[in-house]
Design a protein around this motif. Structure first.
Motif, short mmCIF file in Angstrom:
data_model
loop_
_atom_site.label_atom_id
_atom_site.label_comp_id
_atom_site.label_asym_id
_atom_site.label_seq_id
_atom_site.Cartn_x
_atom_site.Cartn_y
_atom_site.Cartn_z
N ASP A 164 0.83 -1.21 0.00
CA ASP A 164 0.00 0.00 0.00
C ASP A 164 0.87 1.26 0.00
OD1 ASP A 164 -2.29 -1.55 0.03
OD2 ASP A 164 -2.65 -1.30 2.18
N ILE A 165 1.91 1.27 0.82
CA ILE A 165 2.79 2.43 0.91
C ILE A 165 3.49 2.68 -0.42
CG2 ILE A 165 4.92 3.29 1.97
CD1 ILE A 165 3.94 1.83 4.57
N VAL A 166 3.98 1.61 -1.04
CA VAL A 166 4.69 1.75 -2.32
C VAL A 166 3.74 2.27 -3.40
CG1 VAL A 166 5.83 0.47 -4.16
CG2 VAL A 166 6.46 0.05 -1.78
N ILE A 167 2.54 1.70 -3.47
CA ILE A 167 1.58 2.14 -4.48
C ILE A 167 1.20 3.60 -4.25
CG2 ILE A 167 -0.81 1.86 -5.30
CD1 ILE A 167 -0.40 -1.18 -4.82
N PHE A 168 0.95 3.96 -3.01
CA PHE A 168 0.61 5.35 -2.69
C PHE A 168 1.73 6.29 -3.12
CE2 PHE A 168 0.70 9.03 0.13
CZ PHE A 168 -0.57 9.54 -0.09
N ASP A 169 2.97 5.91 -2.80
CA ASP A 169 4.11 6.75 -3.16
C ASP A 169 4.25 6.88 -4.68
OD1 ASP A 169 6.47 8.28 -2.21
OD2 ASP A 169 7.54 6.75 -3.36
N GLN A 170 4.05 5.79 -5.40
CA GLN A 170 4.18 5.83 -6.86
C GLN A 170 3.09 6.68 -7.51
OE1 GLN A 170 4.09 1.64 -7.82
NE2 GLN A 170 6.32 1.48 -7.79
N ARG A 171 1.92 6.74 -6.88
CA ARG A 171 0.79 7.43 -7.50
C ARG A 171 0.48 8.78 -6.89
NH1 ARG A 171 -3.99 3.39 -8.79
NH2 ARG A 171 -4.34 5.08 -10.24
N LYS A 172 1.33 9.27 -5.98
CA LYS A 172 1.01 10.50 -5.25
C LYS A 172 0.90 11.73 -6.14
CE LYS A 172 5.79 11.27 -3.92
NZ LYS A 172 6.72 11.16 -2.81
N ASN A 173 1.52 11.71 -7.31
CA ASN A 173 1.46 12.88 -8.20
C ASN A 173 0.36 12.77 -9.25
OD1 ASN A 173 3.59 14.22 -6.91
ND2 ASN A 173 5.07 12.98 -8.01
N GLU A 174 -0.39 11.68 -9.23
CA GLU A 174 -1.49 11.54 -10.18
C GLU A 174 -2.65 12.43 -9.75
OE1 GLU A 174 -2.72 7.49 -10.68
OE2 GLU A 174 -0.71 6.82 -11.19
N PRO A 175 -3.38 12.95 -10.70
CA PRO A 175 -4.53 13.78 -10.32
C PRO A 175 -5.60 12.93 -9.63
CG PRO A 175 -4.50 13.39 -12.69
CD PRO A 175 -3.23 12.82 -12.14
N SER A 176 -6.28 13.54 -8.69
CA SER A 176 -7.35 12.81 -8.01
C SER A 176 -8.63 12.92 -8.82
CB SER A 176 -7.56 13.38 -6.61
OG SER A 176 -7.94 14.73 -6.69
N ARG A 177 -9.59 12.06 -8.49
CA ARG A 177 -10.90 12.13 -9.15
C ARG A 177 -11.96 11.78 -8.12
NH1 ARG A 177 -11.07 6.70 -12.91
NH2 ARG A 177 -10.05 5.36 -11.43
N SER A 178 -13.16 12.22 -8.38
CA SER A 178 -14.25 12.01 -7.42
C SER A 178 -14.69 10.55 -7.46
CB SER A 178 -15.44 12.90 -7.76
OG SER A 178 -16.05 12.44 -8.96
N ILE A 179 -15.34 10.14 -6.40
CA ILE A 179 -15.86 8.77 -6.33
C ILE A 179 -16.92 8.56 -7.41
CG2 ILE A 179 -17.61 9.28 -4.58
CD1 ILE A 179 -15.57 6.02 -4.80
N ASP A 180 -17.69 9.58 -7.71
CA ASP A 180 -18.71 9.47 -8.75
C ASP A 180 -18.08 9.20 -10.11
OD1 ASP A 180 -20.74 9.94 -6.89
OD2 ASP A 180 -20.64 12.10 -7.19
N GLU A 181 -16.98 9.89 -10.41
CA GLU A 181 -16.28 9.67 -11.67
C GLU A 181 -15.71 8.24 -11.72
OE1 GLU A 181 -12.30 11.33 -13.99
OE2 GLU A 181 -13.14 12.50 -12.35
N TYR A 182 -15.15 7.80 -10.61
CA TYR A 182 -14.60 6.44 -10.54
C TYR A 182 -15.68 5.40 -10.79
CZ TYR A 182 -12.82 2.13 -8.54
OH TYR A 182 -12.48 0.82 -8.34
N ILE A 183 -16.81 5.55 -10.14
CA ILE A 183 -17.92 4.60 -10.30
C ILE A 183 -18.43 4.61 -11.74
CG2 ILE A 183 -20.31 4.10 -9.60
CD1 ILE A 183 -19.46 5.04 -6.76
N ALA A 184 -18.55 5.79 -12.31
CA ALA A 184 -19.03 5.91 -13.70
C ALA A 184 -18.07 5.17 -14.64
CB ALA A 184 -19.16 7.36 -14.10
N ASN A 185 -16.77 5.32 -14.43
CA ASN A 185 -15.79 4.64 -15.27
C ASN A 185 -15.83 3.13 -15.05
OD1 ASN A 185 -14.87 6.93 -16.56
ND2 ASN A 185 -13.23 7.27 -15.08
N ARG A 186 -16.09 2.69 -13.84
CA ARG A 186 -16.17 1.25 -13.56
C ARG A 186 -17.37 0.64 -14.26
NH1 ARG A 186 -12.86 -2.18 -10.88
NH2 ARG A 186 -14.72 -3.16 -10.05
N LYS A 187 -18.47 1.37 -14.33
CA LYS A 187 -19.68 0.86 -14.97
C LYS A 187 -19.49 0.71 -16.48
CE LYS A 187 -22.96 2.34 -11.49
NZ LYS A 187 -24.11 3.17 -11.16
N LYS A 188 -18.64 1.55 -17.07
CA LYS A 188 -18.38 1.49 -18.50
C LYS A 188 -17.58 0.25 -18.86
CE LYS A 188 -18.27 6.48 -19.22
NZ LYS A 188 -17.40 7.62 -19.57
N SER A 189 -16.74 -0.22 -17.95
CA SER A 189 -15.85 -1.36 -18.22
C SER A 189 -16.56 -2.69 -18.17
CB SER A 189 -14.72 -1.39 -17.20
OG SER A 189 -13.98 -0.22 -17.27
#
Length: 67
Positions: free
Chosen positions: A42-67
């Protein structure tokens, strides 16, 4: 330095003072500890992705439904 950092520093100093064979044994024990490895992953993944832009939970759920 706060108390957590001081504790970590003491632990690391003691670890480095051990003979290499004992250091290796401790590292092997940690790597075989499932909970520790999950936390480390978890720590390694968090560190690797810390500079990625965040997104809302609604956006995440919408993208999951498309897949």
């Amino acid at each position: 330095m706060n108390a957590h950092e001081a504790t970590a520093e003491v632990f690391l100093t003691a670890f480095r003072a051990l003979p290499k064979k004992e250091q290796k044994f401790i590292v092997e024990k940690l790597l075989n500890d499932e909970e520790f490895m999950e936390d480390l992953t978890d720590i390694v993944i968090f560190d690797q992705r810390k500079n990625e832009p965040s997104r809302s939970i609604d956006e995440y759920i919408a993208n999951r439904k498309k897949s």
